[in-house]
Every structure is written in structure tokens, then in C-alpha cells.
Design a protein around this motif. Sequence first.
Motif, short mmCIF file in Angstrom:
data_model
loop_
_atom_site.label_atom_id
_atom_site.label_comp_id
_atom_site.label_asym_id
_atom_site.label_seq_id
_atom_site.Cartn_x
_atom_site.Cartn_y
_atom_site.Cartn_z
N TRP A 1 0.85 -1.18 0.00
CA TRP A 1 0.00 0.00 0.00
C TRP A 1 0.88 1.23 0.00
O TRP A 1 1.94 1.24 0.63
N ARG A 2 0.46 2.27 -0.69
CA ARG A 2 1.12 3.58 -0.66
C ARG A 2 0.11 4.56 -0.08
O ARG A 2 -1.08 4.48 -0.35
N PHE A 3 0.64 5.49 0.70
CA PHE A 3 -0.19 6.52 1.31
C PHE A 3 0.38 7.88 0.93
O PHE A 3 1.58 8.10 1.00
N PHE A 4 -0.50 8.78 0.51
CA PHE A 4 -0.11 10.10 0.03
C PHE A 4 -0.78 11.17 0.87
O PHE A 4 -1.95 11.04 1.24
N LYS A 5 -0.05 12.26 1.13
CA LYS A 5 -0.68 13.42 1.76
C LYS A 5 -1.67 13.99 0.76
O LYS A 5 -1.36 14.12 -0.43
N PRO A 6 -2.87 14.33 1.19
CA PRO A 6 -3.88 14.84 0.25
C PRO A 6 -3.39 16.03 -0.57
O PRO A 6 -3.71 16.14 -1.75
N GLU A 7 -2.60 16.91 0.03
CA GLU A 7 -2.15 18.09 -0.72
C GLU A 7 -1.10 17.74 -1.77
O GLU A 7 -0.80 18.57 -2.64
N SER A 8 -0.56 16.51 -1.74
CA SER A 8 0.42 16.10 -2.76
C SER A 8 -0.24 15.42 -3.96
O SER A 8 0.42 15.13 -4.95
N VAL A 9 -1.55 15.17 -3.88
CA VAL A 9 -2.27 14.48 -4.96
C VAL A 9 -2.91 15.51 -5.88
O VAL A 9 -3.73 16.32 -5.45
N GLU A 10 -2.51 15.47 -7.14
CA GLU A 10 -3.09 16.38 -8.13
C GLU A 10 -4.30 15.75 -8.80
O GLU A 10 -5.29 16.42 -9.08
N GLN A 11 -4.22 14.44 -9.08
CA GLN A 11 -5.33 13.75 -9.75
C GLN A 11 -5.46 12.34 -9.19
O GLN A 11 -4.47 11.65 -8.93
N PHE A 12 -6.71 11.92 -9.00
CA PHE A 12 -7.06 10.59 -8.48
C PHE A 12 -8.07 10.04 -9.47
O PHE A 12 -9.22 10.45 -9.48
N HIS A 13 -7.66 9.13 -10.36
CA HIS A 13 -8.47 8.70 -11.49
C HIS A 13 -8.89 7.23 -11.33
O HIS A 13 -8.04 6.36 -11.18
N PHE A 14 -10.20 6.97 -11.35
CA PHE A 14 -10.75 5.62 -11.25
C PHE A 14 -11.25 5.18 -12.62
O PHE A 14 -12.02 5.90 -13.27
N VAL A 15 -10.85 3.98 -13.08
CA VAL A 15 -11.36 3.41 -14.33
C VAL A 15 -11.88 2.01 -14.01
O VAL A 15 -11.15 1.18 -13.47
N PRO A 16 -13.16 1.72 -14.29
CA PRO A 16 -13.69 0.40 -13.99
C PRO A 16 -12.97 -0.68 -14.78
O PRO A 16 -12.66 -0.51 -15.97
N VAL A 17 -12.69 -1.80 -14.12
CA VAL A 17 -12.08 -2.96 -14.76
C VAL A 17 -13.22 -3.89 -15.16
O VAL A 17 -13.99 -4.35 -14.31
N VAL A 18 -13.35 -4.15 -16.44
CA VAL A 18 -14.41 -5.01 -16.95
C VAL A 18 -13.91 -6.45 -16.93
O VAL A 18 -12.88 -6.77 -17.53
N GLU A 19 -14.60 -7.28 -16.17
CA GLU A 19 -14.22 -8.67 -16.09
C GLU A 19 -14.81 -9.43 -17.27
O GLU A 19 -15.95 -9.23 -17.65
N GLU A 20 -13.98 -10.28 -17.86
CA GLU A 20 -14.43 -11.09 -19.00
C GLU A 20 -15.31 -12.22 -18.46
O GLU A 20 -14.98 -12.86 -17.47
#
Length: 64
Positions: free
Chosen positions: A42-61
Motif C-alpha cells: 500500500w502507498r499513502f499520500f498526503k492529500p495536498e500532494s495528490v493532483e489527480q485521483f483517477h478511477f477506471v472500472p475494470v471489466v471482467e471477462e
Amino acid sequence: MADIYQITITTTNKETFTGKMTRKQPELVNGFVALAQGNGEWRFFKPESVEQFHFVPVVEETKE
């Protein structure tokens, strides 16, 4: 809604980190942005160091 998401975090330093997480896993832990990586770390980031947090759904076959 997908169960698993490919997540990309871009920091203010323009570093990029990726991982796959479920919506059941925490996005914030003790005030830090959390990212589960494929090797179990796991990686943990200070909120002020995050510029973008991008979620892309993984489509299961589906197997037929």
C-alpha cells in the motif's frame, strides 16, 4: 457499478502511481490517500500532494 477499479494517482511532482482496488477498500486512511498496489503493498499520500485521483472500472471477462 464495477467491483474493481484501476486507479491512477498523479502527484503534484508529476509522479504517477497505479493500482487496482475495490470500492470496499478505503480511499482515505487516517487523513492520507491510500493506494493498493498489485504486489500487496500500500502507498499513502498526503492529500495536498495528490493532483489527480483517477478511477477506471475494470471489466471482467465472462466465460461462456
